[in-house]
Design a protein around this motif. Structure first.
Motif, PDB file in Angstrom:
ATOM      1  N   ALA A 152      -9.497  -3.255   9.672  1.00  0.00           N
ATOM      2  CA  ALA A 152      -8.310  -2.426   9.743  1.00  0.00           C
ATOM      3  C   ALA A 152      -7.095  -3.173   8.953  1.00  0.00           C
ATOM      4  O   ALA A 152      -6.357  -2.724   8.143  1.00  0.00           O
ATOM      5  CB  ALA A 152      -8.092  -2.032  11.078  1.00  0.00           C
ATOM      6  N   ILE A 153      -6.992  -4.532   9.265  1.00  0.00           N
ATOM      7  CA  ILE A 153      -6.030  -5.357   8.530  1.00  0.00           C
ATOM      8  C   ILE A 153      -6.030  -5.173   6.955  1.00  0.00           C
ATOM      9  O   ILE A 153      -5.025  -5.303   6.364  1.00  0.00           O
ATOM     10  CB  ILE A 153      -6.238  -6.748   9.176  1.00  0.00           C
ATOM     11  CG1 ILE A 153      -5.563  -6.650  10.611  1.00  0.00           C
ATOM     12  CG2 ILE A 153      -5.024  -7.803   8.405  1.00  0.00           C
ATOM     13  CD1 ILE A 153      -5.638  -7.892  11.621  1.00  0.00           C
ATOM     14  N   ILE A 154      -7.117  -5.510   6.699  1.00  0.00           N
ATOM     15  CA  ILE A 154      -7.615  -5.737   5.233  1.00  0.00           C
ATOM     16  C   ILE A 154      -7.184  -4.358   4.606  1.00  0.00           C
ATOM     17  O   ILE A 154      -6.661  -4.352   3.577  1.00  0.00           O
ATOM     18  CB  ILE A 154      -9.257  -5.880   4.815  1.00  0.00           C
ATOM     19  CG1 ILE A 154      -9.540  -7.421   5.369  1.00  0.00           C
ATOM     20  CG2 ILE A 154      -9.453  -5.735   3.475  1.00  0.00           C
ATOM     21  CD1 ILE A 154     -10.786  -7.771   5.316  1.00  0.00           C
ATOM     22  N   ALA A 155      -7.508  -3.150   5.117  1.00  0.00           N
ATOM     23  CA  ALA A 155      -7.188  -1.791   4.563  1.00  0.00           C
ATOM     24  C   ALA A 155      -5.684  -1.754   4.529  1.00  0.00           C
ATOM     25  O   ALA A 155      -5.135  -1.109   3.541  1.00  0.00           O
ATOM     26  CB  ALA A 155      -7.804  -0.852   5.536  1.00  0.00           C
ATOM     27  N   LEU A 156      -4.942  -2.130   5.616  1.00  0.00           N
ATOM     28  CA  LEU A 156      -3.610  -1.997   5.578  1.00  0.00           C
ATOM     29  C   LEU A 156      -3.087  -2.993   4.366  1.00  0.00           C
ATOM     30  O   LEU A 156      -2.061  -2.512   3.601  1.00  0.00           O
ATOM     31  CB  LEU A 156      -2.911  -2.754   6.811  1.00  0.00           C
ATOM     32  CG  LEU A 156      -2.950  -1.668   8.150  1.00  0.00           C
ATOM     33  CD1 LEU A 156      -2.737  -2.535   9.295  1.00  0.00           C
ATOM     34  CD2 LEU A 156      -2.314  -0.189   7.705  1.00  0.00           C
ATOM     35  N   ILE A 157      -3.290  -4.153   4.237  1.00  0.00           N
ATOM     36  CA  ILE A 157      -2.979  -5.153   3.159  1.00  0.00           C
ATOM     37  C   ILE A 157      -3.341  -4.292   1.765  1.00  0.00           C
ATOM     38  O   ILE A 157      -2.526  -4.250   1.015  1.00  0.00           O
ATOM     39  CB  ILE A 157      -3.682  -6.320   3.091  1.00  0.00           C
ATOM     40  CG1 ILE A 157      -3.154  -7.234   4.422  1.00  0.00           C
ATOM     41  CG2 ILE A 157      -3.502  -7.353   1.725  1.00  0.00           C
ATOM     42  CD1 ILE A 157      -4.151  -8.337   4.608  1.00  0.00           C
ATOM     43  N   LEU A 158      -4.498  -3.517   1.656  1.00  0.00           N
ATOM     44  CA  LEU A 158      -4.851  -3.015   0.402  1.00  0.00           C
ATOM     45  C   LEU A 158      -3.949  -1.716   0.284  1.00  0.00           C
ATOM     46  O   LEU A 158      -3.718  -1.573  -1.083  1.00  0.00           O
ATOM     47  CB  LEU A 158      -6.507  -2.609   0.359  1.00  0.00           C
ATOM     48  CG  LEU A 158      -7.362  -3.803   0.218  1.00  0.00           C
ATOM     49  CD1 LEU A 158      -8.703  -3.246   0.415  1.00  0.00           C
ATOM     50  CD2 LEU A 158      -7.204  -4.670  -0.940  1.00  0.00           C
ATOM     51  N   MET A 159      -3.687  -1.011   0.963  1.00  0.00           N
ATOM     52  CA  MET A 159      -2.795   0.040   1.096  1.00  0.00           C
ATOM     53  C   MET A 159      -1.334  -0.250   0.387  1.00  0.00           C
ATOM     54  O   MET A 159      -0.822   0.440  -0.328  1.00  0.00           O
ATOM     55  CB  MET A 159      -2.706   0.711   2.308  1.00  0.00           C
ATOM     56  CG  MET A 159      -3.953   1.644   2.623  1.00  0.00           C
ATOM     57  SD  MET A 159      -3.797   2.787   3.864  1.00  0.00           S
ATOM     58  CE  MET A 159      -3.569   1.878   5.289  1.00  0.00           C
ATOM     59  N   GLN A 160      -0.882  -1.544   1.081  1.00  0.00           N
ATOM     60  CA  GLN A 160       0.346  -1.918   0.710  1.00  0.00           C
ATOM     61  C   GLN A 160       0.284  -2.515  -0.887  1.00  0.00           C
ATOM     62  O   GLN A 160       1.334  -2.184  -1.668  1.00  0.00           O
ATOM     63  CB  GLN A 160       0.835  -3.077   1.514  1.00  0.00           C
ATOM     64  CG  GLN A 160       1.949  -3.616   1.401  1.00  0.00           C
ATOM     65  CD  GLN A 160       3.268  -2.611   1.527  1.00  0.00           C
ATOM     66  OE1 GLN A 160       3.219  -1.725   2.611  1.00  0.00           O
ATOM     67  NE2 GLN A 160       4.225  -2.349   0.592  1.00  0.00           N
ATOM     68  N   VAL A 161      -0.555  -3.152  -1.384  1.00  0.00           N
ATOM     69  CA  VAL A 161      -0.694  -3.669  -2.628  1.00  0.00           C
ATOM     70  C   VAL A 161      -1.004  -2.350  -3.583  1.00  0.00           C
ATOM     71  O   VAL A 161      -0.313  -2.270  -4.560  1.00  0.00           O
ATOM     72  CB  VAL A 161      -2.071  -4.511  -2.539  1.00  0.00           C
ATOM     73  CG1 VAL A 161      -2.577  -4.594  -4.206  1.00  0.00           C
ATOM     74  CG2 VAL A 161      -2.334  -5.645  -1.936  1.00  0.00           C
ATOM     75  N   ASN A 162      -1.718  -1.281  -3.338  1.00  0.00           N
ATOM     76  CA  ASN A 162      -1.644   0.013  -3.913  1.00  0.00           C
ATOM     77  C   ASN A 162      -0.514   0.646  -4.184  1.00  0.00           C
ATOM     78  O   ASN A 162      -0.137   1.079  -4.989  1.00  0.00           O
ATOM     79  CB  ASN A 162      -2.711   0.783  -3.141  1.00  0.00           C
ATOM     80  CG  ASN A 162      -3.043   2.102  -4.026  1.00  0.00           C
ATOM     81  OD1 ASN A 162      -3.402   2.136  -5.094  1.00  0.00           O
ATOM     82  ND2 ASN A 162      -2.295   3.399  -3.246  1.00  0.00           N
ATOM     83  N   SER A 163       0.337   0.441  -3.050  1.00  0.00           N
ATOM     84  CA  SER A 163       1.714   1.138  -3.007  1.00  0.00           C
ATOM     85  C   SER A 163       2.580   0.358  -4.015  1.00  0.00           C
ATOM     86  O   SER A 163       3.528   1.022  -4.789  1.00  0.00           O
ATOM     87  CB  SER A 163       2.545   1.129  -1.591  1.00  0.00           C
ATOM     88  OG  SER A 163       3.712   1.613  -1.568  1.00  0.00           O
TER      89      SER A 163
END
Length: 421
Positions: A152-163
């Motif tokens: 879940a933490i990795i997914a949040l980081i990837l979503m922020q990078v994508n944004s």
């Protein structure tokens, strides 16, 4: 092409990850199911009430897992189908394993997987702990939960990078977009966290409320370390010698000191028996515990031994098996009338150095026993129970072949007023 706003996609993904984490934390492995349903009668490498289970899938009809499922769901119905199970029932003096229809095929398969993968006992001495006490069920749920949280933490980081990358791309192409709503003000995230908090919090509150008053595994320290393993196991002292009221009364009775002193006036040292250990593996000095008994009884051993009853005082024993005040339980009704063995409720007490509560003693646990426990429905000879003579319909059904056995539930064992009045 994405038809959903990015905030909605992020919220949905985050919710899915938290849901998977929640499900993973609740996952049961085979060892947990084995401990909850099988361990009171079976061990992997030694015979208890039932046979040892290691290598069970190499024996008789159990090479086919479908037969194992049929056996677990209805042992009495499966016994006549194979010579192996008929011989097994004969070797157990006709004692039949209770059925477990509530276990799914998947759960039964997970038990078999655990039996197959469980490590064999080592060559060295095992850690001396209270035999028969409920064992830990492993940390598989914890591992699943940690992995899910990390994902879940990795997914949040990837979503922020994508944004951030999308923002850089838009700036380069001079696309004007509104400023994103901060995380802590985003209504989607707020609603998602509220739902997750409500569901998870509600589950644990309900689970804790259900568990109020239950103390499976409770193992208090007593004023005198009394080893049932030494007395009931090694020395084969009958339970009724100490708990003499278990067949005649509601309470099994804690033995008075004079019962202990019947033997210990002559046995004043622990020298020849097996070593005694507490639940932490610490060795107990048996002779020192006998001296504690003498102190409570007001007895002075040795030449010219004296016993002064005026100095005697009762040890403050800590009760282990407790039921709520609104529950009625009668030992005699179960032991004398129902012929229920002590180990059925108390676990393998003859193997415990320090007694622990082996069963949950919950209402569901009692009801399941009433559903499965068969009764000796006989009243004609001197050993029969005359009370059963009032069940004329059941006796007619027996004679006509409509019934071949009777359980406690058939004679009102599931009625509320049997235990609550």
């Amino acid at each position: 092409m994405n038809f959903l706003p990015s905030n909605v996609r992020k919220g949905a993904l985050l919710g899915l990850l938290f849901f998977l984490s929640y499900i993973s934390l609740q996952a049961q492995d085979g060892k947990a199911i084995f401990s909850a349903n099988c361990a009171s009668c079976h061990a992997l490498d030694k015979q208890l009430t039932g046979p040892a289970l290691r290598g069970v899938e190499t024996r008789g009809p159990w090479t086919d897992r479908a037969n194992v499922v049929k056996w677990v769901h209805n042992p009495g119905g499966f016994i006549p189908t194979t010579p192996y199970t008929q011989q097994l029932a004969a070797s157990m003096n006709g004692q039949i394993m209770p059925s477990f229809p509530q276990l799914s095929e998947k759960e039964i398969f997970s038990i078999l997987d655990y039996i197959k993968s469980a490590p064999a006992p080592g060559a060295g001495p095992a850690t001396p702990a209270a035999a028969g006490a409920p064992q830990e069920t492993g940390n598989g749920e914890l591992i699943f939960g940690v992995i899910s949280i990390v994902l879940a933490i990795i997914a949040l980081i990837l979503m922020q990078v994508n944004s951030n990358l999308k923002k850089l791309s838009d700036d380069k192409e001079q696309i004007l977009r509104p400023e994103p709503v901060p995380f802590w003000r985003n209504k989607i995230y707020i609603a998602l966290f509220a739902v997750i908090l409500f569901v998870v919090g509600g589950f644990y509150v309900a689970k804790s409320a259900i568990g109020l008053g239950r103390q499976q595994g409770y193992q208090p320290t007593q004023p005198i370390f009394f080893s049932h393993k030494v007395h009931a196991g090694v020395n084969q002292i009958n339970c009724l010698y100490c708990h003499s009221a278990a067949l005649e009364s509601k309470h099994a009775m804690i033995p008075p000191l004079n019962v202990c002193m019947n033997c210990h006036k002559a046995i004043n040292a622990y020298e020849k028996g097996p070593k005694i250990y507490d639940e932490n593996g610490k060795e107990i000095n048996g002779t020192a515990e006998i001296k504690k008994l003498y102190d409570y009884a007001g007895f002075t051993p040795g030449p010219g031994a004296q016993w002064d009853p005026s100095k005697a005082r009762s040890p403050q024993w800590v009760k282990i098996h407790n039921l709520p005040d609104h529950v009625y339980f009668n030992h005699a009704q179960h032991t004398r009338v129902g012929n229920v063995a002590c180990q059925t409720c108390h676990g393998n007490i003859q193997e415990m150095d320090k007694v622990a509560q082996a069963s949950s003693l919950s209402m569901g646990w009692c009801i399941n026993c009433h559903r499965q426990q068969k009764i000796a429905f006989n009243y004609n000879d001197s050993t029969g129970n005359k009370f059963y003579s009032i069940y004329e319909k059941f006796h007619n059904d027996f004679k006509s072949g409509k019934m071949d056995s009777l359980t406690v539930k058939d004679i009102g064992g599931l009625e509320c007023q049997k235990c609550h009045y």
